[in-house]
Design an enzyme around this catalytic site. Structure first.
Site, PDB file in Angstrom:
ATOM      1  N   CYS A 142      87.868  55.293  55.519  1.00  0.00           N
ATOM      2  CA  CYS A 142      89.028  54.593  56.066  1.00  0.00           C
ATOM      3  C   CYS A 142      89.094  55.009  57.531  1.00  0.00           C
ATOM      4  O   CYS A 142      89.483  56.136  57.829  1.00  0.00           O
ATOM      5  CB  CYS A 142      90.316  54.982  55.343  1.00  0.00           C
ATOM      6  SG  CYS A 142      91.808  54.335  56.152  1.00  0.00           S
ATOM      7  N   CYS A 152      93.064  55.354  58.893  1.00  0.00           N
ATOM      8  CA  CYS A 152      93.892  56.487  58.444  1.00  0.00           C
ATOM      9  C   CYS A 152      93.107  57.268  57.390  1.00  0.00           C
ATOM     10  O   CYS A 152      92.111  57.898  57.720  1.00  0.00           O
ATOM     11  CB  CYS A 152      95.282  56.041  57.988  1.00  0.00           C
ATOM     12  SG  CYS A 152      95.369  54.671  56.833  1.00  0.00           S
ATOM     13  N   SER A 153      93.521  57.225  56.136  1.00  0.00           N
ATOM     14  CA  SER A 153      92.802  58.021  55.135  1.00  0.00           C
ATOM     15  C   SER A 153      92.912  57.387  53.753  1.00  0.00           C
ATOM     16  O   SER A 153      92.991  58.087  52.754  1.00  0.00           O
ATOM     17  CB  SER A 153      93.362  59.448  55.108  1.00  0.00           C
ATOM     18  OG  SER A 153      94.766  59.408  54.924  1.00  0.00           O
ATOM     19  N   CYS A 154      92.918  56.053  53.686  1.00  0.00           N
ATOM     20  CA  CYS A 154      93.062  55.356  52.399  1.00  0.00           C
ATOM     21  C   CYS A 154      91.937  55.762  51.447  1.00  0.00           C
ATOM     22  O   CYS A 154      90.786  55.887  51.859  1.00  0.00           O
ATOM     23  CB  CYS A 154      93.052  53.847  52.622  1.00  0.00           C
ATOM     24  SG  CYS A 154      94.433  53.309  53.649  1.00  0.00           S
TER      25      CYS A 154
END
Lengths: 99, 97, 196
Positions: C104, C107-109
């Site tokens: 991702c 962000c950090s999905c």
């Protein structure tokens, strides 16, 4: 405008570091920040996109100096102030009082 | 205004938006102004850009769009598949033979 | 990481904000602890590993998993609806000719229900910036050297879907049970930064 979170394809970041047997959270407060964010989103105080946006708007140098959950907490306090839940003074870090 | 109802089909060529919006967006910088191919639709959701501004637009289709790395970075033999809202995409007319 | 002093400062700050929100009626007494416990009892990479092992022993399940992962998860008692909303899962299968890797960049999905909390390296700028541009180089950093002819396919979780890699079944595992096979599957294998 292109924001600091949008790093895909950028050069200059350090080597990837793996942490063996990494815990879910590195300290208790990180777990609290995680849970706090979930609680506020479920209550509709703000939504997930507003939360991401609030992280992306952090001053770039502060963003890069902050750890993952420090960014989360900064976004949470930003949104609580902007949504009128609390004042900047109420949300200030304990150390900031009296300065 | 787009209707957000499966405007594109798998195999369609699309170009991504190149402008740099003022606020939150989910079109990564590296994939802007690039031509890719629709892999498949992946559900329907209000545009994240609007939700981040406290607005709730109507849901529109989100697609997996595949790019050749060389088209994004000028090098590389891999592909990158990005998930993009319909608003970010315009059709690419096929060149006349 | 922050030092002890800054950690205790932020720790006090977080508690102060929690107390404020309790006063304002935006947080119930004990809610934070309950949510932390729920999270701890939630997703782990063992869930993803179980899905992979089933796909390895049951080609019909593998086919359904790749066609409609959310529906297939139900067959093994899992779902993607444990978070804020149900998320669409897309499973991508490695083969002799193609290797997938997930990131991702914005962000950090990440599919927490199937993989548990994401590791720090997955959330790092180092990984997110480089893997879209030079996945072969990043895989090399992880000690994965793929044949030059293997096609690399990177998936950027930029919107609502979450991705999981279905690794290739290792050679010489015909005699293993489904549970033993699941034991072979690692979190990095499910992200695509390791082979299984």
């Amino acid at each position: 405008m292109a924001r600091i979170n949008d790093v895909g394809g950028m050069a200059g970041f350090p080597p990837i570091v793996e942490e063996p047997d990494e815990p879910r959270f590195h300290s208790d407060w990180e777990a609290h920040v995680f849970a706090l964010n979930g609680a506020l989103i479920r209550r509709g105080v703000y939504n997930l996109d507003e939360f991401r946006d609030a992280q992306e708007r952090l001053p770039v140098q502060r963003y890069l100096a902050a750890s993952y959950y420090e960014r989360w907490f900064a976004a949470i306090t930003t949104l609580l102030e902007e949504k009128g839940v609390a004042t900047a003074e109420e949300l200030a870090a304990p150390d900031d009082h009296g300065h | 205004m787009t209707t957000g109802t499966d405007r594109f089909a798998p195999g369609d060529r699309v170009r991504t938006r190149s402008l740099d919006p003022a606020g939150h967006t989910r079109l990564p910088r590296y994939a802007r102004g690039a031509v890719g191919v629709i892999v498949e639709p992946a559900g329907s959701h209000p545009l994240a850009d609007d939700r981040a501004r406290g607005r709730v637009g109507s849901a529109q289709t989100v697609y997996h769009v595949r790019f050749a790395a060389a088209d994004l970075f000028g090098a590389g033999d891999h592909t990158v598949t990005v998930e993009l809202w319909e608003d970010y995409l315009t059709p690419v007319e096929e060149d006349a033979p | 990481m922050s030092g002890d002093h800054s950690s205790s400062v932020i720790s006090a700050h977080v508690r102060q904000v929690e107390a404020l929100l309790e006063q304002r009626g935006l947080l119930d007494d004990g809610e934070i602890d309950r949510r932390i416990d729920e999270f701890a009892a939630g997703g782990t990479p063992a869930n993803g590993a179980r899905v992979v092992a089933r796909a390895w022993v049951d080609p019909g399940f593998a086919e359904r998993l790749l066609a409609d992962a959310n529906a297939a998860l139900g067959e093994v008692g899992l779902s993607m609806s444990g978070g804020l909303q149900e998320q669409r899962l897309k499973v991508v299968a490695n083969s002799a000719t193609e290797h997938h890797v997930v990131v991702c960049t914005l962000c950090s999905c990440y599919p927490i229900a199937l993989l548990g909390p994401s590791p720090s390296w997955y959330k790092s700028e180092a990984y997110r910036s480089r893997v879209v541009r030079d996945p072969r180089g990043v895989l090399r950093e992880f000690g994965v050297e793929l044949p030059a002819e293997t096609r690399l396919s990177v998936w950027d979780a930029s919107a609502e879907s979450r991705y999981m890699v279905l690794p290739r079944r290792p050679e010489g595992t015909d005699a293993l049970s489904e549970a033993q096979l699941a034991g072979r599957v690692t979190r990095k294998g499910l992200i695509g930064t390791a082979l299984v």
